[in-house]
Design an enzyme around this catalytic site. Sequence first.
Site, mmCIF file in Angstrom:
data_model
loop_
_atom_site.group_PDB
_atom_site.id
_atom_site.type_symbol
_atom_site.label_atom_id
_atom_site.label_comp_id
_atom_site.label_asym_id
_atom_site.label_seq_id
_atom_site.Cartn_x
_atom_site.Cartn_y
_atom_site.Cartn_z
ATOM 1 N N CYS A 172 6.372 -43.780 6.700
ATOM 2 C CA CYS A 172 5.209 -44.674 6.687
ATOM 3 C C CYS A 172 5.387 -45.775 5.638
ATOM 4 O O CYS A 172 4.556 -46.873 5.818
ATOM 5 C CB CYS A 172 4.092 -44.018 6.454
ATOM 6 S SG CYS A 172 3.989 -42.437 7.234
ATOM 7 N N ASN A 190 -3.357 -41.739 11.690
ATOM 8 C CA ASN A 190 -2.303 -42.316 10.873
ATOM 9 C C ASN A 190 -1.352 -42.790 11.885
ATOM 10 O O ASN A 190 -0.568 -41.941 12.621
ATOM 11 C CB ASN A 190 -1.806 -40.909 9.949
ATOM 12 C CG ASN A 190 -0.442 -41.446 9.301
ATOM 13 O OD1 ASN A 190 0.120 -42.273 9.269
ATOM 14 N ND2 ASN A 190 -0.215 -40.578 8.374
ATOM 15 N N HIS A 198 -1.344 -48.043 3.416
ATOM 16 C CA HIS A 198 -1.158 -47.067 4.519
ATOM 17 C C HIS A 198 -2.332 -46.028 5.070
ATOM 18 O O HIS A 198 -2.878 -45.913 4.074
ATOM 19 C CB HIS A 198 0.254 -46.120 4.132
ATOM 20 C CG HIS A 198 0.338 -45.296 5.274
ATOM 21 N ND1 HIS A 198 0.392 -45.318 6.551
ATOM 22 C CD2 HIS A 198 0.837 -43.976 5.029
ATOM 23 C CE1 HIS A 198 0.880 -44.279 7.165
ATOM 24 N NE2 HIS A 198 0.928 -43.255 6.225
HETATM 25 O O1 UT7 Z 1 1.448 -40.573 6.168
HETATM 26 C C1 UT7 Z 1 2.234 -39.875 5.099
HETATM 27 C C2 UT7 Z 1 1.829 -38.501 5.236
HETATM 28 N N1 UT7 Z 1 0.675 -37.858 5.462
HETATM 29 C C3 UT7 Z 1 -0.184 -37.649 4.400
HETATM 30 O O2 UT7 Z 1 -0.717 -38.597 3.730
HETATM 31 C C4 UT7 Z 1 -1.201 -36.468 4.411
HETATM 32 C C5 UT7 Z 1 -1.242 -36.139 3.236
HETATM 33 N N2 UT7 Z 1 -2.226 -34.731 3.050
HETATM 34 C C6 UT7 Z 1 -3.408 -34.622 3.573
HETATM 35 O O3 UT7 Z 1 -4.129 -35.673 3.907
HETATM 36 C C7 UT7 Z 1 -4.086 -33.511 3.570
HETATM 37 O O4 UT7 Z 1 -3.279 -32.392 2.623
HETATM 38 C C8 UT7 Z 1 -4.339 -32.671 4.897
HETATM 39 C C9 UT7 Z 1 -5.387 -33.530 5.486
HETATM 40 C C10 UT7 Z 1 -3.196 -32.770 5.537
HETATM 41 C C11 UT7 Z 1 -5.209 -31.307 4.301
HETATM 42 O O5 UT7 Z 1 -6.261 -31.317 3.775
HETATM 43 P P1 UT7 Z 1 -6.663 -30.229 2.511
HETATM 44 O O6 UT7 Z 1 -7.759 -30.632 1.945
HETATM 45 O O7 UT7 Z 1 -5.248 -30.505 1.650
HETATM 46 O O8 UT7 Z 1 -6.605 -28.959 3.185
HETATM 47 P P2 UT7 Z 1 -5.543 -27.998 2.919
HETATM 48 O O9 UT7 Z 1 -4.074 -27.967 3.424
HETATM 49 O O10 UT7 Z 1 -5.753 -27.320 1.491
HETATM 50 O O11 UT7 Z 1 -6.313 -26.895 4.092
HETATM 51 C C12 UT7 Z 1 -7.664 -26.182 3.560
HETATM 52 C C13 UT7 Z 1 -8.166 -25.401 4.887
HETATM 53 C C14 UT7 Z 1 -6.992 -23.924 5.190
HETATM 54 O O12 UT7 Z 1 -7.583 -22.904 5.609
HETATM 55 P P3 UT7 Z 1 -7.775 -21.665 4.588
HETATM 56 O O13 UT7 Z 1 -6.304 -21.358 4.004
HETATM 57 O O14 UT7 Z 1 -8.444 -22.374 3.298
HETATM 58 O O15 UT7 Z 1 -8.454 -20.790 5.290
HETATM 59 C C15 UT7 Z 1 -6.262 -24.637 6.246
HETATM 60 O O16 UT7 Z 1 -5.699 -23.829 7.238
HETATM 61 O O17 UT7 Z 1 -8.232 -25.856 5.972
HETATM 62 C C16 UT7 Z 1 -7.337 -25.407 7.150
HETATM 63 N N3 UT7 Z 1 -7.319 -26.572 7.868
HETATM 64 C C17 UT7 Z 1 -7.808 -26.926 9.017
HETATM 65 N N4 UT7 Z 1 -9.189 -26.579 9.363
HETATM 66 C C18 UT7 Z 1 -9.627 -27.059 10.444
HETATM 67 C C19 UT7 Z 1 -5.942 -27.171 8.086
HETATM 68 N N5 UT7 Z 1 -5.924 -27.950 9.056
HETATM 69 C C20 UT7 Z 1 -6.921 -28.006 9.751
HETATM 70 C C21 UT7 Z 1 -7.704 -28.347 10.738
HETATM 71 N N6 UT7 Z 1 -8.987 -27.979 11.240
HETATM 72 N N7 UT7 Z 1 -7.220 -29.404 11.509
#
Ligand code: UT7
Length: 327
Positions: A113, A284, A254
């Site tokens: 990115c 994104n 980005h």
């Molecule tokens: O372009 C460069 C690359 N990308 C990025 O910049 C992304 C960087 N990372 C992020 O933006 C964030 O880490 C995410 C948006 C990917 C994830 O957000 P988070 O607040 O870190 O969530 P998490 O991974 O800690 O997940 C929290 C919960 C989990 O459930 P449990 O284990 O707490 O029960 C996930 O399974 O949210 C769940 N979850 C979802 N729930 C509903 C993960 N994805 C989803 C979803 N819908 N799409």
Amino acid sequence: MNTYIRSVGAFVPEKRVTNNDLSQIMDTSDEWIKSHTGIENRHVAEKGVTAADLAVKAAKIALERGGLSAEDLDMIILTTATPDYIGFPATACVVQDKLGAKNAGAFDLVAGCTGFIYAIDNAKNMILAGTAKNVLVVGSEVLTQVSNMQDRDTAVLFGDGAGAVIISESTNEESSIEHAILKSDGSGAEVLMRKVGGIKYPFVDGETTFNDTALYMDGQAVYKFAVKVNTNLIKELLERSNLAIDDISYIIPHQANIRILQAAAKRLKIPIEKFYFNLMEYANTSSASIPIALNEVYEKGLLKRGDNILFTGFGAGLTYGGTIVKW
Ligand code: UT7
């Protein structure tokens, strides 16, 4: 001699997929996606439409606005995480042919990115070295075609689109591309990748599935990295340029996750309004996200020549980087 962004253009596919549309096909919700990322919609290319197809559309707009024909281009630098072919030939060569840019060299630059930021610095340096006069830089992505729709952690985050700029020699003092900060941390190579299909993890006949080749991300690892590098980049770029935040008209980052930008704004005590976002509409789009946002700022008439714009990016590699451009 200086170089400058002569013109900008962008193209995003018409088809728009909302968070609610995704919640019909996977275990997610508008509420979760919006509150964790800021994303509300993404635009999706039809199957078979490639990064080169989108890039050509964005490039034609930039050429027209720049008052140039394709034959005026000496170089095409294309950045993508979703090339038309694996490894080679470069997608830039497909674009060169489709545009009829018969005087141009063409190559792909792989920096995830952060690709657009790496590419404009390369373009600038080619012009300063006398290798080229007019360089097309285009970021183009069809990320929805490499998304694993069984993986809600990643499938909701990405969209398709292309953004292009023409970099040329500047004849006035007002417009310029300043030095860039370009960095990497390859120890994070496998936190954001398309795993199978290269030489390290080869495609195995009869065993490899589409999802093995799809986009994989350890979201939390990338998140922590992104907050840290974004904050440091903005600070360092301002210090190195001897500018205060009030001297910057827009930070165009980005467009990955609004929370990453809010965290950087808070740490640096910068008003969030300094950041230009459109990830709500396009999600994104990897290396296309900065030029798509720049194009939107341009089309809204928010820029005048001489305005300082600060670009920052981070992504697969891991890579990160930033630069300040006087529009
Ligand atoms: O372009 C460069 C690359 N990308 C990025 O910049 C992304 C960087 N990372 C992020 O933006 C964030 O880490 C995410 C948006 C990917 C994830 O957000 P988070 O607040 O870190 O969530 P998490 O991974 O800690 O997940 C929290 C919960 C989990 O459930 P449990 O284990 O707490 O029960 C996930 O399974 O949210 C769940 N979850 C979802 N729930 C509903 C993960 N994805 C989803 C979803 N819908 N799409």
